[in-house]
Scaffold this motif. Structure first.
Motif, PDB file in Angstrom:
ATOM      1  N   LYS A 235       1.845   6.284  20.352  1.00  0.00           N
ATOM      2  CA  LYS A 235       0.619   5.473  20.287  1.00  0.00           C
ATOM      3  C   LYS A 235       0.927   3.993  20.086  1.00  0.00           C
ATOM      4  O   LYS A 235       0.404   3.135  20.800  1.00  0.00           O
ATOM      5  CB  LYS A 235      -0.293   5.978  19.146  1.00  0.00           C
ATOM      6  N   SER A 236       1.785   3.694  19.101  1.00  0.00           N
ATOM      7  CA  SER A 236       2.116   2.292  18.841  1.00  0.00           C
ATOM      8  C   SER A 236       2.891   1.688  20.006  1.00  0.00           C
ATOM      9  O   SER A 236       2.678   0.527  20.371  1.00  0.00           O
ATOM     10  CB  SER A 236       2.937   2.161  17.547  1.00  0.00           C
ATOM     11  N   LEU A 237       3.786   2.479  20.595  1.00  0.00           N
ATOM     12  CA  LEU A 237       4.546   1.975  21.752  1.00  0.00           C
ATOM     13  C   LEU A 237       3.600   1.609  22.891  1.00  0.00           C
ATOM     14  O   LEU A 237       3.756   0.564  23.524  1.00  0.00           O
ATOM     15  CB  LEU A 237       5.537   3.039  22.239  1.00  0.00           C
TER      16      LEU A 237
ATOM     17  N   PHE B  53      -1.334  -4.970  13.456  1.00  0.00           N
ATOM     18  CA  PHE B  53      -0.244  -4.009  13.403  1.00  0.00           C
ATOM     19  C   PHE B  53      -0.439  -3.008  12.264  1.00  0.00           C
ATOM     20  O   PHE B  53      -1.178  -3.254  11.317  1.00  0.00           O
ATOM     21  CB  PHE B  53       1.087  -4.748  13.220  1.00  0.00           C
ATOM     22  N   GLN B  54       0.288  -1.892  12.408  1.00  0.00           N
ATOM     23  CA  GLN B  54       0.241  -0.846  11.393  1.00  0.00           C
ATOM     24  C   GLN B  54       0.623  -1.429  10.024  1.00  0.00           C
ATOM     25  O   GLN B  54       0.033  -1.090   9.016  1.00  0.00           O
ATOM     26  CB  GLN B  54       1.238   0.242  11.803  1.00  0.00           C
ATOM     27  N   THR B  55       1.621  -2.298   9.991  1.00  0.00           N
ATOM     28  CA  THR B  55       1.977  -3.017   8.772  1.00  0.00           C
ATOM     29  C   THR B  55       1.574  -4.472   8.990  1.00  0.00           C
ATOM     30  O   THR B  55       2.076  -5.112   9.899  1.00  0.00           O
ATOM     31  CB  THR B  55       3.511  -2.950   8.551  1.00  0.00           C
TER      32      THR B  55
ATOM     33  N   LEU C  21      -5.809  -2.467  17.759  1.00  0.00           N
ATOM     34  CA  LEU C  21      -5.755  -2.209  16.319  1.00  0.00           C
ATOM     35  C   LEU C  21      -4.949  -0.938  16.088  1.00  0.00           C
ATOM     36  O   LEU C  21      -5.300   0.130  16.602  1.00  0.00           O
ATOM     37  CB  LEU C  21      -7.174  -2.012  15.771  1.00  0.00           C
ATOM     38  N   ASP C  22      -3.845  -1.054  15.350  1.00  0.00           N
ATOM     39  CA  ASP C  22      -2.978   0.101  15.111  1.00  0.00           C
ATOM     40  C   ASP C  22      -3.209   0.609  13.689  1.00  0.00           C
ATOM     41  O   ASP C  22      -2.724   0.022  12.729  1.00  0.00           O
ATOM     42  CB  ASP C  22      -1.511  -0.298  15.322  1.00  0.00           C
ATOM     43  N   GLU C  23      -3.957   1.680  13.583  1.00  0.00           N
ATOM     44  CA  GLU C  23      -4.296   2.277  12.283  1.00  0.00           C
ATOM     45  C   GLU C  23      -4.761   1.222  11.279  1.00  0.00           C
ATOM     46  O   GLU C  23      -4.203   1.111  10.191  1.00  0.00           O
ATOM     47  CB  GLU C  23      -3.097   3.042  11.716  1.00  0.00           C
ATOM     48  N   PRO C  24      -5.797   0.451  11.627  1.00  0.00           N
ATOM     49  CA  PRO C  24      -6.164  -0.685  10.783  1.00  0.00           C
ATOM     50  C   PRO C  24      -6.741  -0.294   9.427  1.00  0.00           C
ATOM     51  O   PRO C  24      -6.728  -1.106   8.505  1.00  0.00           O
ATOM     52  CB  PRO C  24      -7.230  -1.407  11.617  1.00  0.00           C
TER      53      PRO C  24
HETATM   54 MG   LIG Z   1       2.210   4.161  15.144  1.00  0.00          MG
END
Ligand SMILES: [Mg+2]
Ligand SMILES: Nc1ncnc2c1ncn2[C@@H]1O[C@H](COP(=O)(O)OP(=O)(O)OP(=O)(O)O)[C@@H](O)[C@H]1O
Length: 247
Positions: A53-55, A90-92, A165-168
């Motif tokens: 997913k993030s990729l 980002f996730q972080t 939005l990655d797991e915001p």
């Molecule tokens: Mg991810």
């Protein structure tokens, strides 16, 4: 009624990827022959840890060069001009080593907003994100959830055409999650195209217009949200919703 209910599907995909491939040490991390995100409402990406997913998000934001394939935005190859009109959370969270207000001021100034208006806009944004009173605090000293909210506010302050939005909300409490979901829906109603990863099925149901389910680097299913949650077309979709889909 949600803002996109009943809206016409755009004929031209806003984002599309073709033959996207990333491999490492003989294993396939991403393999997407074709995926078009045509809108109009938020696309929610689901899938187990490590599904890619993030990729996929990073490829669509032009942050990583895939081993093969192409990314399109509005019918043209993704270029710097497109990227300038995209934003990503980002996730972080990634924040500047400056105060909370300076983090927002930086993007507003870059957009040419004058100082007089910037001050009011910063106050309004912090208020919306539940960070009022924290303008002078060092951004790096915020709690995890506060930092994530600031990163979201900063992305929204850019008024991007497309917002990834990655797991915001993964680090947010229920009240903050609700506030962030409201911000996301408002941005979507203003015309920002939202592409968002979440592990929260309830959130995908609340926000999603269409759902992309990823599994082992591939798109297992891409369906309208109403159809996906009523009856997934694929075995992977059914397994995911029953909590049985792993890697
Ligand atoms: Mg991810
Ligand atoms: N630079 C890299 N080198 C080797 N493997 C990588 C690299 N970047 C990502 N991967 C691997 O690719 C796979 C997909 O990673 P990705 O971050 O896209 O997963 P994800 O779906 O976002 O998972 P999560 O839900 O845990 O955030 C993972 O197995 C990860 O370890």
């Amino acid at each position: 009624m949600r803002d996109w209910d009943g809206a016409e599907m755009l004929t031209q995909p806003r984002m599309a990827v073709e033959n996207l491939r990333i491999g490492r040490n003989g294993s396939t991390l991403l393999d997407v022959p074709y995926l078009a995100l045509g809108g109009p409402g938020p696309t929610l990406i689901l899938g187990p840890n490590g599904a890619g997913k993030s990729l996929l998000l990073r490829c669509m934001h032009g942050l990583i060069q895939p081993d093969g394939g192409t990314v399109w935005q509005d019918g043209a190859l993704l270029g710097e001009d497109h990227r300038a009109r995209q934003a990503m959370v980002f996730q972080t969270p990634v924040l500047l080593r400056r105060s909370v207000a300076a983090n927002l001021d930086f993007v507003l100034r870059r957009q040419g907003v004058r100082w007089g208006s910037r001050k009011a806009r910063i106050a309004a944004l912090l208020d919306e994100g539940g960070l009022a009173g924290k303008e002078r605090q060092a951004a790096r000293s915020l709690s995890g959830g506060e930092a994530q909210r600031l990163a979201i506010l900063r992305a929204l302050a850019c008024n991007p055409e497309i917002l990834f939005l990655d797991e915001p909300t993964s680090a947010l409490d229920p009240a903050a999650t609700q506030a962030v979901e409201a911000l996301i829906l408002r941005a979507s109603a203003r015309g920002t195209r939202i592409v968002m990863v979440t592990h929260d099925v309830g959130q995908a149901r609340r926000l999603g217009h269409d759902i992309v389910l990823m599994q082992a680097g591939r798109v297992a299913e891409h369906s309208q949200a109403a159809d996906f949650f009523a009856a997934p077309r694929t075995a992977a979709g059914r397994a995911y919703l029953s909590g049985a889909l792993v890697i």
